[in-house]
Design a protein around this motif. Sequence first.
Motif, mmCIF file in Angstrom:
data_model
loop_
_atom_site.group_PDB
_atom_site.id
_atom_site.type_symbol
_atom_site.label_atom_id
_atom_site.label_comp_id
_atom_site.label_asym_id
_atom_site.label_seq_id
_atom_site.Cartn_x
_atom_site.Cartn_y
_atom_site.Cartn_z
ATOM 1 N N TYR A 109 0.743 -1.069 0.104
ATOM 2 C CA TYR A 109 -0.035 0.045 -0.072
ATOM 3 C C TYR A 109 0.732 1.206 -0.105
ATOM 4 C CZ TYR A 109 -3.876 -3.101 1.135
ATOM 5 O OH TYR A 109 -4.888 -3.959 1.408
ATOM 6 N N GLY A 110 1.979 1.178 0.787
ATOM 7 C CA GLY A 110 2.647 2.305 0.806
ATOM 8 C C GLY A 110 3.743 2.638 -0.478
ATOM 9 N N ILE A 111 4.046 1.596 -1.222
ATOM 10 C CA ILE A 111 4.428 1.784 -2.390
ATOM 11 C C ILE A 111 3.347 2.492 -3.479
ATOM 12 C CG2 ILE A 111 5.174 0.581 -4.538
ATOM 13 C CD1 ILE A 111 6.526 -1.362 -2.704
ATOM 14 N N LEU A 112 2.317 1.981 -3.750
ATOM 15 C CA LEU A 112 1.331 2.427 -4.361
ATOM 16 C C LEU A 112 0.854 3.747 -4.167
ATOM 17 C CD1 LEU A 112 -0.799 -0.737 -5.019
ATOM 18 C CD2 LEU A 112 0.897 0.167 -6.696
ATOM 19 N N ALA A 113 0.678 4.097 -2.810
ATOM 20 C CA ALA A 113 0.305 5.447 -2.457
ATOM 21 C C ALA A 113 1.287 6.436 -2.750
ATOM 22 C CB ALA A 113 0.191 5.568 -0.812
ATOM 23 N N TYR A 114 2.708 6.031 -2.740
ATOM 24 C CA TYR A 114 3.753 6.982 -3.075
ATOM 25 C C TYR A 114 3.663 7.415 -4.700
ATOM 26 C CZ TYR A 114 8.237 8.451 -4.554
ATOM 27 O OH TYR A 114 9.373 9.175 -5.193
ATOM 28 N N PHE A 115 3.339 6.244 -5.577
ATOM 29 C CA PHE A 115 3.279 6.514 -6.867
ATOM 30 C C PHE A 115 2.219 6.976 -7.366
ATOM 31 C CE2 PHE A 115 6.909 3.374 -6.845
ATOM 32 C CZ PHE A 115 7.936 4.120 -7.374
ATOM 33 N N VAL A 116 1.015 6.511 -7.154
ATOM 34 C CA VAL A 116 -0.325 6.992 -7.313
ATOM 35 C C VAL A 116 -0.876 7.876 -6.606
ATOM 36 C CG1 VAL A 116 -2.753 5.894 -7.742
ATOM 37 C CG2 VAL A 116 -0.725 4.501 -8.252
ATOM 38 N N GLY A 117 -0.584 8.129 -5.432
ATOM 39 C CA GLY A 117 -1.240 9.005 -4.597
ATOM 40 C C GLY A 117 -2.542 8.319 -3.814
ATOM 41 N N TRP A 118 -3.368 9.345 -3.087
ATOM 42 C CA TRP A 118 -4.245 8.707 -2.300
ATOM 43 C C TRP A 118 -5.539 9.741 -2.284
ATOM 44 C CZ3 TRP A 118 0.237 10.618 -0.331
ATOM 45 C CH2 TRP A 118 0.540 11.913 0.117
ATOM 46 N N MET A 119 -6.551 9.191 -2.083
ATOM 47 C CA MET A 119 -7.970 10.008 -1.795
ATOM 48 C C MET A 119 -8.244 10.392 -0.448
ATOM 49 S SD MET A 119 -10.327 7.558 -4.389
ATOM 50 C CE MET A 119 -10.433 6.401 -3.412
ATOM 51 N N GLY A 120 -8.482 11.694 -0.323
ATOM 52 C CA GLY A 120 -8.773 12.469 0.892
ATOM 53 C C GLY A 120 -10.220 11.945 1.086
ATOM 54 N N LYS A 121 -10.710 12.357 2.453
ATOM 55 C CA LYS A 121 -11.791 12.129 2.707
ATOM 56 C C LYS A 121 -13.184 12.812 1.697
ATOM 57 C CE LYS A 121 -15.053 12.623 6.890
ATOM 58 N NZ LYS A 121 -15.311 13.487 7.999
ATOM 59 N N ASP A 122 -12.950 13.749 1.149
ATOM 60 C CA ASP A 122 -13.766 14.613 0.359
ATOM 61 C C ASP A 122 -13.589 14.389 -1.085
ATOM 62 O OD1 ASP A 122 -14.962 15.635 2.585
ATOM 63 O OD2 ASP A 122 -13.559 17.277 2.805
#
Length: 590
Positions: free
Chosen positions: A506-519
């Motif tokens: 998950y950490g690898i993918l969050a680094y490259f793809v990014g993440w979604m915030g609450k809104d």
Amino acid sequence: MVSCVVSVASSLYHLWAHTPVPSKIVVGVGSPRHHPIDDLIANATTTLHSLLSKQTTTLTDSASAYRERRGRHPPPGFDVWHSFASAHDAVLVEDFFDRIYDDLGPFWSVPAKQIRQQARQLPNRIVVRNRKVRTRKGDRKRLDQWIDMVQKIQDKLPDLDLPLNMLDEPRVAVSWEDISSYTETAAAARQQQPAHEVVKDFASLDIDSETIEHDEPTFSHESPYWDLVRAGCARDAPSPNISVPTNLSRPVNSPTPFTYEGFVSNWTRAKDPCLQPELASSHGALIAPLSQSTSQTLIPMFSSSKFSMNNDILLPAFAYWQSKSDYATGNSHGPTWDKKITRVVWRGISSGGGNTPENWRQFHRHRFVELMNASAVRSVSAPQTFHLPPYRSRVYTPHNHFELSRWIDAISDVAFTELQCTIGSENECAHATPYYKTAKKVPMNKQFAAKYLPDIDGNGFSGRYLAFLRSTSVPIKATLFAEWHDSRLVPWYHFVPMQNSFVDLYGILAYFVGWMGKDDGVDNGGVVIMEGGHDEQARRIAMQGKQWAEKVLRREDMLVYLLRLLLEYRRVCEDGRDVMGWVDDLLEKG
């Protein structure tokens, strides 16, 4: 926020039918927070430049680099090898051939005649006589690929017998005490003879008429496999005294050794079961290999891959050589980066060993597929194959509103195409069926439409790795298996390394793809907003891996490696091996 919009033609979307696919994902370019992967990428660049600084071009320089690194003269035929390599524009760095000397080193303490006779007694082998592949013995499905490989260089080879492993799994596992003794004895005897005393040619051995004086090699089929192979680990390593747990019904906790802030920093150690005893109960090929036939005596067995404690001799895999297979994509390497979809795509069967109702929750492929399944992550009941909290802690987000299952649903297209468990029983996968929904196969050249391609071990090494490296996508690699090309590839530069527990996935993918915030979410136009991704870093790794594979992992490079390997192997089989070598460069100096 500066963003790039990634889209793909609608005609491709039917390939990703088992979950909703957004038409666009907007990826934030960069995060204000410094990330540990930034440091790992920087260090990888330095490592590659250091390797390339050792490149040689002339025969004299290559021979000098050989003597400095190996402590003996090059083998007879070294000049022929160098000429062949140069004619095919091979990148020559002596470090690239370390695998050969790690594999063959202990054999210098085994009598040469014994090695020759053991090779003759093994059933699946290629026989070279008078510079031609004379006989073909063994399982033709795999053997024919290796035969074709050897035939390409047969005119440069002395007489030899080349025993080959036809199984996915490695075949030789000698005790650490024996290998240490072999290695120490060989190192003590290693020397560079004065040039005028060196024998420059292979003898004409009458191998076929030799009287067999040694017992035929035997193989153990006993289980558990781990208890057989852990004897090959150093006595001061963590694993030799750890037996396979009796309860394999629940997942184990996943420590993070050999990492930098949770991400792989020492790829060699991260793949070593001797240093991570928990792998004995979290990787199917160590829990219950599908095929098990292991020699505990040092014999010359050539294989495609092996664990750190195995003693097989590695050569380029038949799967990488064949031009027609599920893993061969010809000149199809995928669209340009800006035409790819921001998705993680994986297809495969639930292989990795003989999984049963008692042990399947520990198997690596089952764990990976469940990790990338949004329904499993959001399930009221706990996931079957992993503990969720450690995985979430690896996601570097600036806020606490990261919704894991929703994020996975947006980026993941991961599924089994078939459930494969034990062999020969009816309804054999009933234990896994309630938890996994199979999906249609996606041809590999179609998978290249996605940016991220995880590569996971099966029963042995993954045959798709080379195709992934040659593609325009990012390989995310998790493996326990060593292969011939390992010293040619730099993690975080040519590919993204991942721990075999997948705790960093998950950490690898969050680094490259990014993440979604609450809104954040999907608007009416089908757009998903991602924050803090590193799309450009991903693109660079994809292209660096592709360009490098096209320089050092070509079919020509496999032949260069194989020729060098077989010249060294043939010298080890020679009775007068201690005084054999190539020294023309020294004799010319006078």
